[in-house]
Design a protein around this motif. Structure first.
Motif, mmCIF file in Angstrom:
data_model
loop_
_atom_site.group_PDB
_atom_site.id
_atom_site.type_symbol
_atom_site.label_atom_id
_atom_site.label_comp_id
_atom_site.label_asym_id
_atom_site.label_seq_id
_atom_site.Cartn_x
_atom_site.Cartn_y
_atom_site.Cartn_z
ATOM 1 N N ARG A 1 0.820 -1.211 0.000
ATOM 2 C CA ARG A 1 0.000 0.000 0.000
ATOM 3 C C ARG A 1 0.854 1.262 0.000
ATOM 4 N N ARG A 2 1.917 1.268 0.770
ATOM 5 C CA ARG A 2 2.783 2.446 0.811
ATOM 6 C C ARG A 2 3.470 2.668 -0.535
ATOM 7 N N VAL A 3 3.870 1.583 -1.176
ATOM 8 C CA VAL A 3 4.485 1.692 -2.498
ATOM 9 C C VAL A 3 3.523 2.348 -3.481
ATOM 10 N N VAL A 4 2.266 1.903 -3.478
ATOM 11 C CA VAL A 4 1.269 2.483 -4.381
ATOM 12 C C VAL A 4 1.091 3.966 -4.087
ATOM 13 N N ARG A 5 0.960 4.304 -2.807
ATOM 14 C CA ARG A 5 0.688 5.689 -2.425
ATOM 15 C C ARG A 5 1.802 6.638 -2.878
ATOM 16 N N VAL A 6 3.036 6.243 -2.643
ATOM 17 C CA VAL A 6 4.170 7.085 -3.039
ATOM 18 C C VAL A 6 4.288 7.161 -4.561
ATOM 19 N N ALA A 7 4.115 6.026 -5.227
ATOM 20 C CA ALA A 7 4.278 5.989 -6.684
ATOM 21 C C ALA A 7 3.224 6.833 -7.389
ATOM 22 N N VAL A 8 1.977 6.744 -6.949
ATOM 23 C CA VAL A 8 0.919 7.493 -7.623
ATOM 24 C C VAL A 8 1.077 8.991 -7.360
ATOM 25 N N THR A 9 1.638 9.347 -6.206
ATOM 26 C CA THR A 9 1.930 10.751 -5.923
ATOM 27 C C THR A 9 3.009 11.275 -6.872
ATOM 28 N N GLY A 10 4.064 10.484 -7.054
ATOM 29 C CA GLY A 10 5.122 10.876 -7.979
ATOM 30 C C GLY A 10 4.622 11.004 -9.404
ATOM 31 N N TYR A 11 3.742 10.078 -9.799
ATOM 32 C CA TYR A 11 3.217 10.099 -11.164
ATOM 33 C C TYR A 11 2.371 11.345 -11.406
ATOM 34 N N ALA A 12 1.431 11.618 -10.490
ATOM 35 C CA ALA A 12 0.556 12.774 -10.658
ATOM 36 C C ALA A 12 1.350 14.075 -10.645
ATOM 37 N N THR A 13 2.318 14.175 -9.748
ATOM 38 C CA THR A 13 3.132 15.392 -9.668
ATOM 39 C C THR A 13 3.884 15.634 -10.972
ATOM 40 N N THR A 14 4.469 14.595 -11.519
ATOM 41 C CA THR A 14 5.229 14.724 -12.760
ATOM 42 C C THR A 14 4.335 15.163 -13.908
ATOM 43 N N MET A 15 3.140 14.592 -14.003
ATOM 44 C CA MET A 15 2.234 14.941 -15.089
ATOM 45 C C MET A 15 1.691 16.367 -14.955
ATOM 46 N N VAL A 16 1.458 16.799 -13.721
ATOM 47 C CA VAL A 16 1.019 18.183 -13.507
ATOM 48 C C VAL A 16 2.111 19.149 -13.960
ATOM 49 N N VAL A 17 3.355 18.826 -13.638
ATOM 50 C CA VAL A 17 4.480 19.662 -14.090
ATOM 51 C C VAL A 17 4.533 19.700 -15.615
ATOM 52 N N LEU A 18 4.354 18.556 -16.264
ATOM 53 C CA LEU A 18 4.378 18.507 -17.721
ATOM 54 C C LEU A 18 3.267 19.375 -18.316
ATOM 55 N N PHE A 19 2.064 19.274 -17.761
ATOM 56 C CA PHE A 19 0.961 20.080 -18.280
ATOM 57 C C PHE A 19 1.235 21.567 -18.082
ATOM 58 N N VAL B 1 -1.657 15.888 -23.475
ATOM 59 C CA VAL B 1 -1.020 16.056 -22.167
ATOM 60 C C VAL B 1 -2.070 16.381 -21.104
ATOM 61 N N ALA B 2 -3.065 17.183 -21.460
ATOM 62 C CA ALA B 2 -4.137 17.511 -20.511
ATOM 63 C C ALA B 2 -4.893 16.251 -20.114
ATOM 64 N N GLY B 3 -5.188 15.386 -21.081
ATOM 65 C CA GLY B 3 -5.882 14.135 -20.784
ATOM 66 C C GLY B 3 -5.061 13.221 -19.889
#
Length: 401
Positions: free
Chosen positions: A276-294, A371-373
Motif C-alpha cells: 500500500r505504501r508503495v502504491v501511495r508514493v508511486a501514484v503521488t510521484g506520477y501525478a506530480t510529474t504529469m502536472v508539471v508537464l501540463f 497532455v491535458a488528458g
C-alpha cells in the motif's frame, strides 16, 4: 528464484502481451492505413478503440468461464479467435471490415488479459505474487519496446497488412507454449460450484467491495493515461513534430523502458515498505510529474525533449502502480480469481476507452490536449489513492507481505 518461477512468468507474460502486441505494432501504421483505405483520422482511431473495447468487455465472460472449466481451455479459445481476427484484418478491403475484424481480434485477446492474472492468484499471494506479477510485466512490457520498432520496419518494407500476419504468427507461437509449458492451475475439485450464477453473485459482491473498486480504479486511470497517449502519440509525434515512423517507435519505446525498470523493483520495495505504501508514493510521484508537464506545455513551451523527459519519469512511477494494485485487489478473492480478474480488466479498459474517446474530442494535432488528458487521469488516480490507501489502513498491512 527458481527456473519454474521464471518459466511461468515468461509464458504468462507472452500470453498477456499478445493483445498489446497487436496494438503497439499497429500504432506506426495508423496514418498509412488511413491513406490506403481512404479513411479519416476518426475512423482509423475507431479501429483502435474497438479493439480496446472488445478486449476489455470480453473479459467479463472469459474470466468466469476460467473459474468453471479451468484456465487453459479459455486461453486456447481466445488465441483461436485472435488468429481469426488477425487474418481477417490482414485481408480487410475497407475500414469497416478492418473495424469488424479488430473487434473479433480484441475478443480473442481478452482471454490473454484476464486469465494470466487469475493464474498468478492461483499460485501466490502477497509479496510472492507481486514478484511474479512484476516479472510478468517485464515480459509483457517488451511489447511496447519491440513492437513499434518491429512494426515500423514491417510497414516500411511490406506494408501495414503484414503487421496482422505477424501478430497472427505470434499467437500461434503462444498456443504452442501454452500447450507445452504451462500446467492447469485450477484443478477440477476447485471448479465445483462455479457457474454463471455464482459469477453474477461474485460480480455483485465485487461491485460492493469499495476497497477492490478503489484499487482497480487507481490502476484504471493510470492505464487510461497511457491509452490517451497511445491513441494520439503517432499523429502528434509524426505529424506535429515530424518524426519518421522508425524514430517515433524509438521514442515510444523509451517510456516502456522506464515502466519496465521500475516495475522490477516492486517485490523489493513491497518487502521493505508494504504494497500500500508503495502504491501511495508511486501514484503521488506520477501525478506530480504529469502536472508539471501540463504546466510547462500550457505556458507555450512546445518542446519534444521536455515532454520526453517528463513522460519517462512519470511512466517510471506508473510501473510501480500497476502490478501492486493488481495484487492488492486480487488478494482476498482467490476463490473467484477469474471473475475478479475479469472485472478488474474490464473496468481498466472501460476507463481507458472513455478517456480515449473524450481525449479524441479535443484532438487538434498539437500535444496540449493529449497532455491535458494524461494529467487529468493521473490526478484522478492520485485522488482515489488518497481515499483508498489512507494512512489509517496502514495498520492492516505488514511491510513484508
Amino acid at each position: 528464484m527458481s527456473p519454474k518461477f521464471l518459466r511461468i512468468a515468461v509464458v504468462l507474460g507472452l500470453l498477456s502481451a499478445i493483445g498489446p502486441f497487436a496494438i503497439d505494432m499497429y500504432l506506426p501504421a495508423l496514418p498509412s492505413i488511413g491513406a490506403d483505405l481512404h479513411a479519416g483520422t476518426a475512423a482509423v482511431q475507431m479501429s483502435l478503440l474497438i479493439f480496446f473495447l472488445s478486449m476489455g468487455f470480453g473479459q467479463i465472460v472469459v474470466g468466469p468461464i476460467s473459474d468453471m472449466v479451468g484456465r487453459k481451455l479459455p486461453l486456447y479459445g481466445g488465441l483461436a479467435l485472435f488468429m481469426a481476427g488477425g487474418i481477417g484484418s490482414a485481408m480487410a478491403p475497407t475500414i469497416e471490415w478492418l473495424i469488424a475484424f479488430r473487434f473479433l481480434q480484441g475478443l480473442g485477446a481478452s482471454a490473454g488479459m484476464a486469465v494470466p492474472r487469475a493464474i498468478v492468484r492461483d499460485l501466490h499471494t502477497g509479496t510472492e505474487a507481486a514478484k511474479l506479477m512484476s516479472l510478468l510485466m517485464l515480459v509483457f512490457s517488451v511489447s511496447p519496446i519491440l513492437a513499434p520498432l518491429t512494426g515500423s520496419q514491417i510497414i516500411e518494407n511490406f506494408g501495414w497488412r503484414a503487421v496482422f500476419w505477424t501478430v497472427t504468427g505470434a499467437a500461434a507461437l503462444a498456443t504452442i507454449l501454452l500447450a507445452t509449458s504451462l500446467k492447469e492451475t485450477r484443478p477440477a475439485e476447485e471448479r465445483v460450484g462455479s457457474s454463471f450464477g455464482t459469477a453474477l453473485a461474485g460480480y455483485r459482491f465485487l461491485m460492493g467491495d469499495r476497497n477492490f473498486l478503489g484499487l482497480v480504479a487507481i490502476a484504471g486511470f493510470g492505464i487510461a493515461s497511457f491509452f490517451v497517449y497511445l491513441s494520439s502519440s503517432s499523429f502528434i509525434l509524426i505529424g506535429h513534430y515530424g518524426l519518421s515512423p522508425s524514430v517515433y517507435s524509438v521514442f515510444f519505446s523509451i517510456n516502456a523502458v522506464a515502466f519496465i525498470g521500475m516495475s522490477q523493483l516492486t517485490g523489493l520495495l513491497a518487502e521493505r515498505f508494504g504494497l500500500r505504501r508503495v502504491v501511495r508514493v508511486a501514484v503521488t510521484g506520477y501525478a506530480t510529474t504529469m502536472v508539471v508537464l501540463f504546466a510547462v506545455m500550457a505556458t507555450g513551451i512546445d518542446r519534444l525533449d521536455v515532454m520526453a523527459v517528463l513522460l519517462f519519469i512519470g511512466y517510471g512511477f506508473l510501473g510501480l502502480v500497476i502490478p501492486t494494485t493488481s495484487v492488492l485487489a486480487m488478494e482476498e478473492h482467490g476463490e473467484i480469481a477469474g471473475t475478479a480478474s475479469a472485472l478488474m480488466g474490464t473496468l481498466h479498459f472501460a476507463i481507458g476507452a472513455v478517456a480515449m474517446g473524450v481525449a479524441g474530442l479535443f484532438f487538434d494535432g498539437t500535444p496540449l490536449p493529449m497532455v491535458a488528458g494524461i494529467t487529468l487521469c493521473a490526478v484522478i488516480s492520485f485522488t482515489l489513492a488518497k481515499f483508498t490507501l489512507g494512512r489509517s489502513r496502514e495498520a492492516v498491512e505488514a511491510p513484508a507481505e
